[in-house]
Design a protein around this motif. Structure first.
Motif, PDB file in Angstrom:
ATOM      1  N   ALA A 158      16.570  -3.939 -66.921  1.00 41.25           N
ATOM      2  CA  ALA A 158      16.563  -3.165 -65.687  1.00 41.25           C
ATOM      3  C   ALA A 158      15.144  -3.053 -65.166  1.00 41.25           C
ATOM      4  N   ALA A 159      15.006  -2.892 -63.865  1.00 39.49           N
ATOM      5  CA  ALA A 159      13.673  -2.762 -63.274  1.00 39.49           C
ATOM      6  C   ALA A 159      13.539  -1.434 -62.555  1.00 39.49           C
ATOM      7  N   ASP A 203      22.767 -12.062 -62.924  1.00 38.69           N
ATOM      8  CA  ASP A 203      21.968 -11.246 -63.855  1.00 38.69           C
ATOM      9  C   ASP A 203      20.878 -10.451 -63.134  1.00 38.69           C
ATOM     10  N   PRO A 204      21.232  -9.662 -62.136  1.00 35.87           N
ATOM     11  CA  PRO A 204      20.190  -8.938 -61.390  1.00 35.87           C
ATOM     12  C   PRO A 204      19.552  -7.834 -62.237  1.00 35.87           C
ATOM     13  N   PRO A 250      13.818   5.221 -61.266  1.00 43.16           N
ATOM     14  CA  PRO A 250      13.581   4.817 -62.652  1.00 43.16           C
ATOM     15  C   PRO A 250      14.459   3.635 -63.076  1.00 43.16           C
ATOM     16  N   ALA A 251      13.909   2.788 -63.939  1.00 39.44           N
ATOM     17  CA  ALA A 251      14.660   1.629 -64.453  1.00 39.44           C
ATOM     18  C   ALA A 251      15.912   2.108 -65.179  1.00 39.44           C
ATOM     19  N   GLY A 252      17.037   1.435 -64.919  1.00 39.70           N
ATOM     20  CA  GLY A 252      18.276   1.747 -65.629  1.00 39.70           C
ATOM     21  C   GLY A 252      18.969   3.012 -65.172  1.00 39.70           C
ATOM     22  N   GLY A 287      23.376  -1.328 -68.185  1.00 36.02           N
ATOM     23  CA  GLY A 287      22.041  -0.748 -68.315  1.00 36.02           C
ATOM     24  C   GLY A 287      21.074  -1.120 -67.205  1.00 36.02           C
ATOM     25  N   ILE A 288      21.589  -1.709 -66.102  1.00 35.40           N
ATOM     26  CA  ILE A 288      20.676  -2.084 -65.009  1.00 35.40           C
ATOM     27  C   ILE A 288      20.618  -0.962 -63.970  1.00 35.40           C
TER      28      ILE A 288
END
Length: 360
Positions: free
Chosen positions: A4-5, A154-155, A30-32, A187-188
């Motif tokens: 995740a980004a 898969d972003p 926040p990531a995720g 989890g992204i």
């Protein structure tokens, strides 16, 4: 799945001719996390989502995904995937080819892309329908296919533009649960635009309330609900009444305001000067239909509307400068002492049930 980004929006504006749709907003997602942009039509939330996706150019400012500034990247190079409101499925292709389409554009071999598409359809519990065309599916099924197609690349972040607006109420609630489960499984980072307060509260780790191209508040759902930052957030979320007046005293951590009709009310808070305008919010479910006593605050009003909601009853009254002061009473409390439209009523609450609202 890829990692995740974090999404970092730094002083981003969007200008169309003489109109500014988004005014220099800054925000870190926040990531995720599951982030919902919430606000009325035309507030700038979809423009912001499209700028993150790269479908809309940025007039000024930068967007960073993870450690990469993606401001000038085309959509396919950003590591994001967008799911559109209309689903935009190809009617002449079966589900496998619909889901595999972006991989075909990238030159991935037929067997490999079809295998990956089937894997995505399995994730969405749609593999049994793999050879069907979109027209043979229900709205909820089409939505799952659109999700599978967005996720096949898969972003690092999935962007959703009002994804539930076309579904019926029962399906909406079911798909909400599925979206939340999917986000936790993958989890992204999910960024979801909606105009439904209920949807945002149910899904988000972080709610971003927008109005007129600006961010009014960005916080966890509970904070937005219990401590709205501004009068706009309090009104838009619908769970606080707003009373507006001018400060008549500010001492000992308590601010007292006077509304134009002459009544005075108090709220805990600091940093306000006598004479300046002030807004306070009062939780609708904490207001009682009883006369203010020694320890409570309140006023006398007139009932303008009553809505029965099953477990609760919504009573709206006019008074203290508000034409829609709302009380949410339990059905038991209400039917023990019912009121009618046109009745004079007393309304009261405690000091702790009021919050001092900021000004944007």
């Amino acid at each position: 799945m890829s990692k995740a980004a974090e999404i970092d929006i730094a002083s981003v504006s969007k200008v169309y001719g003489a109109t500014t749709a988004v005014h220099a907003i800054s925000l870190k997602i926040p990531a995720g996390s599951y982030c919902c942009f919430l606000g009325p039509s035309g507030c700038g939330k979809t423009s912001t989502l499209r700028m993150i996706a790269g479908h809309e150019s940025i007039s000024s400012g930068d967007i960073r995904l993870g450690n990469t500034v993606v401001t000038d990247f085309p959509p396919a190079k950003r590591g994001t995937a967008m799911m559109f409101q209309s689903y935009a499925l190809f009617p002449h292709l079966d589900l496998i080819d619909n889901v595999a389409f972006s991989l075909k554009m990238k030159g991935v071999g037929k067997d490999e892309r079809r295998a990956k598409a089937l894997e995505m359809l399995k994730l969405m519990q749609m593999e049994a329908y793999a050879t069907r065309r979109p027209a043979q599916l229900s709205g909820g099924q089409q939505q799952r296919v659109a999700l599978a197609r967005a996720l096949i690349t898969d972003p690092e972040a999935l962007l959703l533009d009002e994804p539930l607006s076309a579904l019926d109420p029962f399906l909406k609630i079911r798909m909400r649960a599925e979206l939340k489960k999917l986000q936790k499984t993958l989890g992204i980072t999910f960024v979801h635009v909606t105009h439904s307060q209920e949807e945002a509260m149910a899904l988000a780790d972080m709610i971003v309330v927008m109005n007129d191209g600006k961010i009014e508040q960005a916080a966890a759902p509970r904070q937005v609900f219990e401590r709205p930052a501004t009068a706009f957030v309090a009104r838009f979320m619908g769970d606080h009444n707003v009373l507006s007046g001018r400060v008549v005293s500010a001492e000992g951590g308590v601010i007292t305001l006077k509304v134009p009709e002459g009544q005075t009310f108090s709220v805990r808070g600091k940093g306000r000067k006598v004479g300046e305008p002030v807004d306070i919010g009062i939780r609708t479910d904490r207001v009682r239909l009883e006369a203010p006593a020694e320890k409570t605050l309140g006023f006398h009003g007139v009932v303008s509307n009553i809505e029965y909601r099953g477990a609760s009853v919504k009573i709206t009254a006019i008074g203290a400068g508000s034409d829609d002061f709302t009380v949410i009473a339990s059905d038991g409390d209400y039917f023990a002492k019912p009121v009618s439209i046109g009745d004079a009523v007393s309304l009261s609450w405690t000091l702790e049930d009021a919050v001092l609202l900021g000004r944007p």
